[in-house]
Design a protein around this motif. Structure first.
Motif, PDB file in Angstrom:
ATOM      1  N   ALA A  91       0.850  -1.190   0.000  1.00 34.73           N
ATOM      2  CA  ALA A  91       0.000   0.000   0.000  1.00 34.73           C
ATOM      3  C   ALA A  91       0.884   1.238   0.000  1.00 34.73           C
ATOM      4  N   SER A  92       0.534   2.223  -0.785  1.00 39.66           N
ATOM      5  CA  SER A  92       1.430   3.350  -0.996  1.00 39.66           C
ATOM      6  C   SER A  92       1.254   4.492  -0.009  1.00 39.66           C
ATOM      7  N   CYS A  93       0.152   4.601   0.673  1.00 43.78           N
ATOM      8  CA  CYS A  93      -0.093   5.758   1.530  1.00 43.78           C
ATOM      9  C   CYS A  93      -0.228   5.366   2.992  1.00 43.78           C
ATOM     10  N   ASP A  94       0.578   4.459   3.435  1.00 44.78           N
ATOM     11  CA  ASP A  94       0.590   4.045   4.825  1.00 44.78           C
ATOM     12  C   ASP A  94       1.263   5.130   5.640  1.00 44.78           C
ATOM     13  N   THR A  95       0.613   5.594   6.703  1.00 46.48           N
ATOM     14  CA  THR A  95       1.184   6.673   7.508  1.00 46.48           C
ATOM     15  C   THR A  95       2.214   6.172   8.508  1.00 46.48           C
ATOM     16  N   HIS A  96       2.442   4.856   8.553  1.00 50.28           N
ATOM     17  CA  HIS A  96       3.409   4.305   9.494  1.00 50.28           C
ATOM     18  C   HIS A  96       4.738   3.946   8.840  1.00 50.28           C
ATOM     19  N   ALA A  97       4.837   4.074   7.545  1.00 52.82           N
ATOM     20  CA  ALA A  97       6.077   3.764   6.838  1.00 52.82           C
ATOM     21  C   ALA A  97       7.042   4.946   6.955  1.00 52.82           C
ATOM     22  N   GLU A  98       8.209   4.814   6.324  1.00 50.91           N
ATOM     23  CA  GLU A  98       9.228   5.850   6.457  1.00 50.91           C
ATOM     24  C   GLU A  98       9.612   6.510   5.137  1.00 50.91           C
ATOM     25  N   ASP A  99       8.890   6.226   4.046  1.00 49.37           N
ATOM     26  CA  ASP A  99       9.224   6.882   2.791  1.00 49.37           C
ATOM     27  C   ASP A  99       8.638   8.294   2.775  1.00 49.37           C
ATOM     28  N   ASP A 100       9.006   9.080   1.784  1.00 43.98           N
ATOM     29  CA  ASP A 100       8.598  10.483   1.725  1.00 43.98           C
ATOM     30  C   ASP A 100       7.084  10.639   1.659  1.00 43.98           C
ATOM     31  N   GLN A 101       6.422   9.798   0.896  1.00 43.39           N
ATOM     32  CA  GLN A 101       4.978   9.893   0.760  1.00 43.39           C
ATOM     33  C   GLN A 101       4.290   9.578   2.092  1.00 43.39           C
ATOM     34  N   ALA A 102       4.793   8.604   2.808  1.00 49.02           N
ATOM     35  CA  ALA A 102       4.207   8.247   4.106  1.00 49.02           C
ATOM     36  C   ALA A 102       4.427   9.358   5.132  1.00 49.02           C
ATOM     37  N   VAL A 103       5.575   9.994   5.102  1.00 52.98           N
ATOM     38  CA  VAL A 103       5.847  11.097   6.020  1.00 52.98           C
ATOM     39  C   VAL A 103       4.908  12.252   5.724  1.00 52.98           C
ATOM     40  N   CYS A 104       4.708  12.543   4.464  1.00 53.61           N
ATOM     41  CA  CYS A 104       3.782  13.614   4.065  1.00 53.61           C
ATOM     42  C   CYS A 104       2.362  13.291   4.523  1.00 53.61           C
ATOM     43  N   ALA A 105       1.916  12.052   4.302  1.00 49.47           N
ATOM     44  CA  ALA A 105       0.567  11.641   4.707  1.00 49.47           C
ATOM     45  C   ALA A 105       0.419  11.685   6.218  1.00 49.47           C
ATOM     46  N   SER A 106       1.460  11.340   6.931  1.00 51.29           N
ATOM     47  CA  SER A 106       1.428  11.392   8.390  1.00 51.29           C
ATOM     48  C   SER A 106       1.293  12.831   8.885  1.00 51.29           C
ATOM     49  N   LYS A 107       1.984  13.749   8.233  1.00 55.18           N
ATOM     50  CA  LYS A 107       1.872  15.161   8.606  1.00 55.18           C
ATOM     51  C   LYS A 107       0.462  15.679   8.350  1.00 55.18           C
ATOM     52  N   CYS A 108      -0.156  15.240   7.268  1.00 56.16           N
ATOM     53  CA  CYS A 108      -1.541  15.633   6.980  1.00 56.16           C
ATOM     54  C   CYS A 108      -2.474  15.133   8.072  1.00 56.16           C
ATOM     55  N   GLU A 109      -2.285  13.899   8.482  1.00 52.39           N
ATOM     56  CA  GLU A 109      -3.121  13.302   9.524  1.00 52.39           C
ATOM     57  C   GLU A 109      -2.932  14.027  10.853  1.00 52.39           C
ATOM     58  N   ASP A 110      -1.691  14.347  11.189  1.00 50.86           N
ATOM     59  CA  ASP A 110      -1.415  15.062  12.437  1.00 50.86           C
ATOM     60  C   ASP A 110      -2.054  16.450  12.444  1.00 50.86           C
ATOM     61  N   ALA A 111      -1.931  17.151  11.322  1.00 51.63           N
ATOM     62  CA  ALA A 111      -2.526  18.484  11.228  1.00 51.63           C
ATOM     63  C   ALA A 111      -4.049  18.408  11.321  1.00 51.63           C
ATOM     64  N   TYR A 112      -4.640  17.413  10.689  1.00 56.59           N
ATOM     65  CA  TYR A 112      -6.094  17.240  10.732  1.00 56.59           C
ATOM     66  C   TYR A 112      -6.563  16.992  12.158  1.00 56.59           C
ATOM     67  N   LEU A 113      -5.884  16.110  12.873  1.00 59.55           N
ATOM     68  CA  LEU A 113      -6.272  15.818  14.252  1.00 59.55           C
ATOM     69  C   LEU A 113      -6.122  17.043  15.148  1.00 59.55           C
ATOM     70  N   LYS A 114      -5.045  17.803  14.955  1.00 62.03           N
ATOM     71  CA  LYS A 114      -4.824  19.014  15.750  1.00 62.03           C
ATOM     72  C   LYS A 114      -5.883  20.069  15.455  1.00 62.03           C
ATOM     73  N   ASP A 115      -6.170  20.273  14.180  1.00 58.40           N
ATOM     74  CA  ASP A 115      -7.117  21.310  13.785  1.00 58.40           C
ATOM     75  C   ASP A 115      -8.547  20.997  14.206  1.00 58.40           C
ATOM     76  N   GLN A 116      -8.941  19.754  14.192  1.00 58.22           N
ATOM     77  CA  GLN A 116     -10.326  19.434  14.516  1.00 58.22           C
ATOM     78  C   GLN A 116     -10.617  19.502  16.011  1.00 58.22           C
ATOM     79  N   GLN A 117      -9.595  19.622  16.836  1.00 54.71           N
ATOM     80  CA  GLN A 117      -9.807  19.676  18.273  1.00 54.71           C
ATOM     81  C   GLN A 117      -9.974  21.093  18.804  1.00 54.71           C
ATOM     82  N   GLY A 118      -9.894  22.079  17.940  1.00 52.50           N
ATOM     83  CA  GLY A 118     -10.090  23.450  18.375  1.00 52.50           C
ATOM     84  C   GLY A 118     -11.555  23.713  18.704  1.00 52.50           C
TER      85      GLY A 118
END
Length: 77
Positions: A22-49
């Motif tokens: 799978a190409s968009c796993d947020t637990h992997a260490e490639d560039d795409q996974a790091v980017c997807a992980s940052k998106c997920e982190d920002a989404y979780l932070k923003d929705q808690q306001g």
């Protein structure tokens, strides 16, 4: 019967190994996974306001996932 057994074994092997690639796993260490992980982190932070505008938060997540090349990560929003 033998052909059916072989075809079934091949199908089961393919089904079991497909998630490993799978190409968009947020637990992997490639560039795409790091980017997807940052998106997920920002989404979780923003929705808690307290005053978070959820439509803007969801649109931001979708845009971030598109930029990373993982639009399927925001499919359920």
């Amino acid at each position: 019967m033998k052909k059916f057994s072989i075809a079934t074994a091949i199908a089961m092997f393919a089904a079991m190994t497909a998630p490993a690639f799978a190409s968009c796993d947020t637990h992997a260490e490639d560039d795409q996974a790091v980017c997807a992980s940052k998106c997920e982190d920002a989404y979780l932070k923003d929705q808690q306001g307290w005053t978070a505008d959820m439509s803007k938060v969801k649109e931001s997540k979708k845009a971030c996932d598109e930029k990373c090349g993982c639009p399927q990560n925001s499919k359920g929003l």
